[in-house]
Design an enzyme around this catalytic site. Structure first.
Site, PDB file in Angstrom:
ATOM      1  N   TYR A   1       0.867  -1.181   0.000  1.00 39.58           N
ATOM      2  CA  TYR A   1       0.000   0.000   0.000  1.00 39.58           C
ATOM      3  C   TYR A   1       0.900   1.226   0.000  1.00 39.58           C
ATOM      4  O   TYR A   1       1.852   1.303   0.768  1.00 39.58           O
ATOM      5  CB  TYR A   1      -0.882  -0.001   1.250  1.00 39.58           C
TER       6      TYR A   1
ATOM      7  N   ASP B   1       9.252   2.892  -0.171  1.00 35.63           N
ATOM      8  CA  ASP B   1       8.186   3.518   0.607  1.00 35.63           C
ATOM      9  C   ASP B   1       8.396   3.110   2.060  1.00 35.63           C
ATOM     10  O   ASP B   1       7.985   2.035   2.486  1.00 35.63           O
ATOM     11  CB  ASP B   1       6.822   3.069   0.090  1.00 35.63           C
TER      12      ASP B   1
ATOM     13  N   LYS C   1       4.146   8.862   8.837  1.00 31.13           N
ATOM     14  CA  LYS C   1       3.913   8.246  10.148  1.00 31.13           C
ATOM     15  C   LYS C   1       4.903   8.733  11.220  1.00 31.13           C
ATOM     16  O   LYS C   1       4.765   9.848  11.687  1.00 31.13           O
ATOM     17  CB  LYS C   1       3.837   6.732   9.985  1.00 31.13           C
TER      18      LYS C   1
END
Ligand SMILES: *Cc1c(COP(=O)(O)O)cnc(C)c1O
Length: 433
Positions: free
Chosen positions: A144, A239, A267
């Protein structure tokens, strides 16, 4: 457990907000219950609107590696707040965070701050396309990368949880430029890259997958990826929105010793405030406006409160021994968790863990990619989730996510989680008979 107030809030939220939530997995649909509303958090715990206390293994889906309301982070936000919240002009706080990021990640020579992980990945792909003059993006099934159009093809997280192959609203022209291939499959990778090499701008990968549940890269997989992309002039994007500052101060690239061309962060980097970032080699980053022609901008990018929270968090993480302590704690906990699973559900579960991120899959395994991850019995996960939530343990409301260990969790918190896990596994085993 009384959740009356949460139920009232959810009914109200559903009147004004689609599904009552601002991010789909929060709705708890895949685990067969309604969400509870969180009112506050402190350290290792979150507290719901009815005053129930939970030991938190979601950690806001990754950011809260220090736990909630860490004093240094709160102080940094508070101090910054007094001077105003947004100016739309450069501030010294951006330099501070940029210096922390570039010194932690040698492959990141220059960094651009944005406000979410999605913005980071979408901008990195635009940059890779602008830099190479090519269009195609290679990604991996079950990874994702946020919700930008190019990535919603065999994606992980909520997309795999909802069991949809892609998303309506993503035009065919975009879909045809994204090729998704199995994770941990070097032969398919090599064939795909060689066949299409002149059209491929970049390969984007979660160096440890965290959005089909936790799946580690097979030995040599990242090195092969690095070697092939370098040979073929394809931009390699890691990522690291979950793994950055999670697996080590230098992220998965330090942990595995493989350096990408571009890195996406999110995050943890915001310490609980909205920050994303992308960065990498100077020669690529210099193509971004205003130095170069690839456009990317943001009204709230580099927001001072967010920069302050991020910088305070990274300074704590840079303390000697931080990641060693987290690893010891996570390894001990995972070992006991696996032992409980073996005792009550023998041969029926697989525990994957890398550092402080882990997932228990309800399948014999091994779980190495999207196909094996989705063999997990999600009804069983749902039952386990409901059991655990009813006992004050806050897990992700979906199988295909990570459970996170934070620095704030105490021995007592983890012991409580194990005690409740034992109880839940017994229930699951009994339900089988
Ligand atoms: C969460 C996540 C994103 C998206 O970040 P948002 O801040 O939710 O937009 C991108 N990539 C990975 C690996 C993620 O886990």
């Amino acid at each position: 457990m009384n959740t009356k107030r949460s139920q009232e809030l959810f009914a109200k939220a559903c009147r004004h907000i689609p599904g009552g939530v601002n991010s789909p997995v929060r709705a708890c649909k895949s685990v067969g219950c309604d969400p509870v509303f969180i009112e506050r958090a402190a350290g290792s715990k979150v507290y719901d609107a009815d005053g129930n206390e939970y030991v938190d293994f979601v950690c806001s889906w990754g950011p809260m590696i220090l736990g909630h309301n860490h004093p240094a982070v709160v102080a940094a936000i508070r101090e910054t707040l007094e001077s105003g919240t947004s100016f739309g002009a450069p501030t010294s706080k951006e330099i501070e965070l940029a210096e922390l990021v570039t010194s932690a990640l040698p492959a990141v020579e220059k960094v651009r701050f944005v406000s979410s992980g999605t913005e980071a990945t979408m901008s990195a792909v635009r940059l890779a396309r602008g830099f190479t003059g090519r269009s195609k993006v290679i990604k991996f099934d079950g990874c994702y990368h946020g919700h930008a159009d190019s990535f919603l093809i065999k994606a992980g997280s909520g997309v795999v949880t909802l069991g949809i192959p892609g998303s309506p609203g993503v035009p065919e022209d975009i879909v045809k430029n994204t090729i998704s291939i199995p994770y941990n499959d070097p032969a398919t990778l090599e064939k795909t890259l060689r066949d299409d090499k002149l059209d491929i701008a970049c390969v984007i990968v979660e160096p440890v997958a965290g959005n089909m549940g936790v799946v580690a890269p097979a030995p040599g997989f990242l090195a092969t990826l690095r070697q092939l992309t370098a040979e073929l002039g394809i931009v390699l994007i890691f990522d690291e929105v979950i793994t950055g500052f999670r697996l080590s101060l230098g992220g998965a690239q330090e942990y595995y010793g493989v350096q990408p061309d571009l890195t996406c962060l999110g995050k943890v980097i915001g310490g609980g405030l909205p920050v994303g970032a992308y960065g990498g080699k100077k020669e690529i980053m210099d193509h971004i406006a205003p130095d170069g022609p690839v456009y990317q901008a943001g009204t709230l990018s580099g927001n001072p409160l967010a920069m302050a929270a991020g910088a305070a968090t990274l300074r704590e993480l840079a303390q000697p021994g931080f990641y060693e302590q987290l690893e010891t704690k996570a390894a001990g906990f995972a070992g006991e968790l696996a032992a409980l699973a073996d005792k009550y559900l023998p041969g029926q579960t697989t525990l994957n863990r890398v550092g402080s991120m882990m997932t228990t899959f309800f399948t014999p395994g091994p779980v190495t990619d999207h196909a094996s991850a989705t063999r997990s019995d999600t009804d069983r996960y749902a039952a386990h989730y409901r059991n655990m939530r009813s006992q004050g343990i806050w897990l992700a409301p979906a199988q295909f996510e990570a459970a996170f260990i934070s620095a704030a969790q105490s021995e007592a918190d983890l012991a409580l989680a194990l005690e409740k896990t034992e109880w839940s596994f017994k229930q699951l085993a009994a339900a089988d008979k």
